[in-house]
Design an enzyme around this catalytic site. Structure first.
Site: not given
Length: 330
Positions: A56, A125, A206-208, A210-211
């Site tokens: 990252y 990873h 887990p929130l796609g 942000g979608f």
């Protein structure tokens, strides 16, 4: 804070962790001061699991996390990763390495950037198809013996690979994308294998991406350098089909009296006590919203309603634009 056991007889960590990737990479402009404030706020709220990786930035996210936990090391359970190799001169180019000499050097680099003596959870990873998993995990186990790493993990490894790894050394966690719109671990045997082997599943995105928050209404909502602009699920007809699914989730959330993000996170956590989630955010307000998911209990009827509008394989489009970040089913 709700705590969950990491792996079989492992440490207690927060059920909701904090994914730090977007604080430094992939999601457009970032503000280091706000990101550090968000990490501090997370620790103050009882979040212990902080997730980063050497790729990252590359490297800059570990440095950021290192600055944030300085003087607060005892509050944080640090997870980082090795194995995806990026060229600083061309960040879009990337490879995979599970070679023992590479991972030893990668570990030293991560320790230095994080400013710590021991990594709490060290993930591979992505699995290197050219290096037997037994060889890679054997070298990782040596890091445990040397006191440089406490627990081992894999990311996006197949059920078969996970079993081979566990035969070499206990694996505490398998990280995989897992959410309402990516239910692969249910479908490909990952979750079943984890439970058989005593491995926790740590759900990233887990929130796609942000979608599933319902805040993204158009591809134009993304900054020019946001990787989601080129992600198949955020483009054209796929975007429209996925937006319709999210709107159904928003209706259920409204009936529940919570935000779509809280409903989506509560769904992940409801999959079992051996499932943890690491939603990412760069803002304290979003962090507080996410933590509200811990107060939600989903009834059998509510879970059935969610599954009815968002069944497995409902999301349109591939998870990634190219093969470099896909699961390597070795």
């Amino acid at each position: 804070m709700q705590m969950r056991t990491l792996g079989r007889n492992g440490p207690q960590v927060s059920a909701l962790g904090l994914g730090c990737m977007g604080m430094s990479d992939f999601y457009g402009a970032h503000d280091d001061a706000e990101s550090i404030a968000t990490i501090h706020h997370a620790l103050e709220r009882g979040v212990t699991l902080l997730d980063t990786a050497d790729m990252y930035g590359p490297h800059t996210n570990e440095q950021l996390v290192g600055r944030a936990i300085k003087g607060r090391r005892e509050q944080a359970f640090i997870a980082t990763k090795f194995g995806i190799v990026r060229d600083p001169a061309n960040p879009q180019a990337r490879g995979v390495s599970g070679r023992p000499d590479y991972l030893r050097a990668a570990c030293e680099g991560s320790l230095k950037r994080l400013g710590i003596e021991t990594i709490d959870l060290y993930y591979q990873h992505r699995v290197d198809p050219n290096v037997p998993i037994e060889e890679t995990v054997g070298a990782m186990a040596e890091l445990v013996q040397q006191g440089k790493v406490r627990y081992l993990g894999l990311s996006e490894a197949s059920a078969r690979t996970l079993a081979r790894a566990c035969a070499v050394h206990p694996i505490a966690a398998l990280q995989s994308e897992f959410s309402l719109w990516t239910r692969d671990p249910e479908e490909n045997g990952m979750l079943t294998a984890c439970r058989k082997l005593g491995v926790s599943l740590v759900a990233y995105s887990p929130l796609g991406r942000g979608f599933l928050t319902g805040a993204i209404r158009s591809p134009d909502d993304f900054e020019a350098d946001d990787f989601r602009r080129n992600n198949p699920r955020f483009q054209g007809e796929n975007f429209a089909r996925n937006l319709a699914l999210v709107d159904e989730v928003k209706k259920i959330a409204a009936d529940k009296g919570c935000s779509p993000a809280q409903l989506a996170l509560a769904w992940v956590l409801a999959q079992g006590e051996d499932v943890l989630a690491i939603p990412g955010t760069r803002h304290r307000s979003r962090l507080d919203e996410n933590l509200g998911a811990l107060d939600l209990q989903l009834s059998t009827t509510e879970r059935a309603a969610i599954d009815a509008v968002f069944p497995p394989n409902a999301a349109a489009g591939e998870r990634y634009a190219g093969p470099s970040m896909q699961m390597i089913n070795a």
